[in-house]
Design a protein around this motif. Structure first.
Motif, mmCIF file in Angstrom:
data_model
loop_
_atom_site.group_PDB
_atom_site.id
_atom_site.type_symbol
_atom_site.label_atom_id
_atom_site.label_comp_id
_atom_site.label_asym_id
_atom_site.label_seq_id
_atom_site.Cartn_x
_atom_site.Cartn_y
_atom_site.Cartn_z
ATOM 1 N N THR A 1 25.618 -22.353 44.587
ATOM 2 C CA THR A 1 24.309 -22.222 43.946
ATOM 3 C C THR A 1 23.304 -23.077 44.689
ATOM 4 O O THR A 1 23.572 -24.246 44.991
ATOM 5 N N VAL A 2 22.145 -22.505 44.987
ATOM 6 C CA VAL A 2 21.098 -23.248 45.681
ATOM 7 C C VAL A 2 19.936 -23.522 44.741
ATOM 8 O O VAL A 2 19.526 -22.649 43.961
ATOM 9 N N ASP B 1 13.280 -11.900 47.901
ATOM 10 C CA ASP B 1 14.494 -11.243 48.401
ATOM 11 C C ASP B 1 15.587 -11.249 47.336
ATOM 12 O O ASP B 1 16.233 -10.220 47.090
ATOM 13 N N ALA B 2 15.790 -12.392 46.684
ATOM 14 C CA ALA B 2 16.842 -12.482 45.665
ATOM 15 C C ALA B 2 16.555 -11.582 44.475
ATOM 16 O O ALA B 2 17.483 -11.057 43.842
ATOM 17 N N LEU B 3 15.290 -11.398 44.153
ATOM 18 C CA LEU B 3 14.891 -10.553 43.027
ATOM 19 C C LEU B 3 14.828 -9.072 43.384
ATOM 20 O O LEU B 3 14.551 -8.231 42.521
ATOM 21 N N GLY B 4 15.074 -8.751 44.651
ATOM 22 C CA GLY B 4 14.985 -7.356 45.081
ATOM 23 C C GLY B 4 13.565 -6.844 45.160
ATOM 24 O O GLY B 4 13.329 -5.637 45.100
ATOM 25 N N MET B 5 12.605 -7.769 45.327
ATOM 26 C CA MET B 5 11.194 -7.406 45.417
ATOM 27 C C MET B 5 10.796 -7.170 46.866
ATOM 28 O O MET B 5 11.223 -7.903 47.759
ATOM 29 N N SER C 1 26.282 -14.352 44.376
ATOM 30 C CA SER C 1 27.638 -13.888 44.095
ATOM 31 C C SER C 1 28.036 -12.842 45.132
ATOM 32 O O SER C 1 27.236 -12.445 45.978
ATOM 33 N N ALA C 2 29.271 -12.378 45.026
ATOM 34 C CA ALA C 2 29.752 -11.378 45.982
ATOM 35 C C ALA C 2 29.007 -10.062 45.847
ATOM 36 O O ALA C 2 28.876 -9.306 46.815
ATOM 37 N N SER C 3 28.506 -9.765 44.639
ATOM 38 C CA SER C 3 27.865 -8.466 44.407
ATOM 39 C C SER C 3 26.356 -8.496 44.606
ATOM 40 O O SER C 3 25.771 -7.524 45.075
ATOM 41 N N ARG C 4 25.705 -9.619 44.241
ATOM 42 C CA ARG C 4 24.245 -9.681 44.341
ATOM 43 C C ARG C 4 23.779 -11.098 44.023
ATOM 44 O O ARG C 4 24.492 -11.860 43.377
ATOM 45 N N PRO C 5 22.550 -11.452 44.425
ATOM 46 C CA PRO C 5 21.998 -12.733 43.989
ATOM 47 C C PRO C 5 21.611 -12.666 42.512
ATOM 48 O O PRO C 5 21.228 -11.615 42.000
ATOM 49 N N SER C 6 21.736 -13.791 41.841
ATOM 50 C CA SER C 6 21.260 -13.922 40.462
ATOM 51 C C SER C 6 20.279 -15.086 40.410
ATOM 52 O O SER C 6 20.599 -16.197 40.849
ATOM 53 N N VAL C 7 19.094 -14.826 39.900
ATOM 54 C CA VAL C 7 18.056 -15.857 39.808
ATOM 55 C C VAL C 7 18.112 -16.460 38.410
ATOM 56 O O VAL C 7 17.909 -15.759 37.413
ATOM 57 N N TYR C 8 18.380 -17.756 38.342
ATOM 58 C CA TYR C 8 18.530 -18.439 37.055
ATOM 59 C C TYR C 8 17.267 -19.176 36.628
ATOM 60 O O TYR C 8 17.121 -19.501 35.449
ATOM 61 N N ALA C 9 16.371 -19.446 37.562
ATOM 62 C CA ALA C 9 15.124 -20.130 37.205
ATOM 63 C C ALA C 9 14.149 -20.008 38.365
ATOM 64 O O ALA C 9 14.557 -19.931 39.529
ATOM 65 N N THR C 10 12.867 -19.977 38.029
ATOM 66 C CA THR C 10 11.821 -20.025 39.054
ATOM 67 C C THR C 10 10.746 -21.018 38.626
ATOM 68 O O THR C 10 10.385 -21.091 37.450
ATOM 69 N N ASN C 11 10.281 -21.796 39.579
ATOM 70 C CA ASN C 11 9.084 -22.633 39.406
ATOM 71 C C ASN C 11 9.176 -23.586 38.206
ATOM 72 O O ASN C 11 8.206 -23.787 37.491
ATOM 73 N N GLY D 1 28.483 -26.340 38.296
ATOM 74 C CA GLY D 1 28.254 -25.100 39.010
ATOM 75 C C GLY D 1 28.043 -23.934 38.056
ATOM 76 O O GLY D 1 28.216 -24.056 36.843
ATOM 77 N N ILE D 2 27.656 -22.811 38.612
ATOM 78 C CA ILE D 2 27.417 -21.606 37.814
ATOM 79 C C ILE D 2 28.656 -20.727 37.853
ATOM 80 O O ILE D 2 29.227 -20.483 38.923
ATOM 81 N N ARG D 3 29.059 -20.273 36.696
ATOM 82 C CA ARG D 3 30.192 -19.370 36.593
ATOM 83 C C ARG D 3 29.673 -17.944 36.716
ATOM 84 O O ARG D 3 29.203 -17.359 35.743
ATOM 85 N N SER D 4 29.715 -17.427 37.904
ATOM 86 C CA SER D 4 29.128 -16.113 38.146
ATOM 87 C C SER D 4 30.142 -15.015 37.860
ATOM 88 O O SER D 4 31.337 -15.233 37.780
ATOM 89 N N GLY D 5 29.652 -13.825 37.708
ATOM 90 C CA GLY D 5 30.474 -12.651 37.437
ATOM 91 C C GLY D 5 29.565 -11.481 37.146
ATOM 92 O O GLY D 5 28.395 -11.476 37.519
#
Length: 230
Positions: free
Chosen positions: A3-4, A166-170, A191-201, A213-217
């Motif tokens: 997670t970045v 890019d992460a949001l698919g915009m 994640s392996a399937s796609r980025p997930s945005v958990y917060a902005t700004n 860490g984030i438990r992705s799925g």
């Protein structure tokens, strides 16, 4: 994946006076910017980050140093030129109020994918290099520290907006809809399937929930119960 946390540098003397600093040297945080960076460092103190990667410019390295000072451990602290500010070419060092009268200004606002700054870089190239850098570091930290690894990238407003887009698919042409304030934190999990945005700004709030860490799925239908701190 790891997670970045994308952190914009704190306010600078150029920000305060309405100048487009670009890659000019000697642009440092003002007192407000140092206070902003300190608040972000305090928010991140509860998160054991594995690295704080910075743009080479002074204002980002100052912000990164303040974050590192508040970490209990000793994260890696590399500098990556691919996280550098956009090369604004002949626009660098000019007042934003003057630039707003240029023919290129409306294009920057509505069709940034078509913009090449005179004597500088295209906004598309800025996005390509910065997204590639984030994904490269993210994969490396995940490989070394595991999928729960959390790391920080300290960069610039337009750069972070392009990474979020890019992460949001915009499309890049929509990235001016995003706002990234000085010293704000935005969070992406690749994640392996796609980025997930958990917060902005975000400029305030507890980030301790990231400490494990984030438990992705798969994306939960209905939104799910959110992340847990333990």
């Amino acid at each position: 994946m790891a997670t970045v946390i994308l952190v914009r540098h704190g306010r600078t003397t150029a920000n305060a006076t309405g100048l487009l600093a670009g890659r000019a040297l000697g642009v440092s945080l003002d007192q407000t910017g140092r206070d902003q960076a300190a608040l972000t460092g305090d928010r991140l103190a509860a998160v054991p980050v594995v690295a704080v990667v910075s743009s080479p410019l002074e204002r980002c390295r100052q912000t990164a140093s303040i974050i590192l000072d508040r970490q209990a451990g000793t994260p890696f602290a590399p500098v990556d030129p691919d996280l550098n500010e956009c090369d604004y070419g002949q626009w660098q060092g000019r007042k934003l109020s003057e630039l707003a009268t240029e023919d290129l200004w409306p294009v920057v606002q509505s069709q940034p994918s078509a913009v090449v700054f005179p004597g500088g870089e295209s906004m598309a190239a800025m996005q390509a290099r910065s997204v590639a850098a984030i994904r490269r570091h993210d994969a490396a930290f995940e490989a070394e520290f595991g999928p729960g690894a959390v790391w920080v990238a300290v960069s610039h407003g337009d750069v972070i907006k392009s990474i979020l887009a890019d992460a949001l698919g915009m499309h890049l042409d929509l990235f001016q809809r995003l706002n990234v304030s000085p010293a704000s934190a935005s969070i992406i999990n690749y994640s392996a399937s796609r980025p997930s945005v958990y917060a902005t700004n975000t400029e305030a709030g507890d980030l301790e929930w990231l400490s494990n860490g984030i438990r992705s799925g798969d994306a939960p239908v209905g939104g799910g119960a959110g992340q847990k701190t333990a």
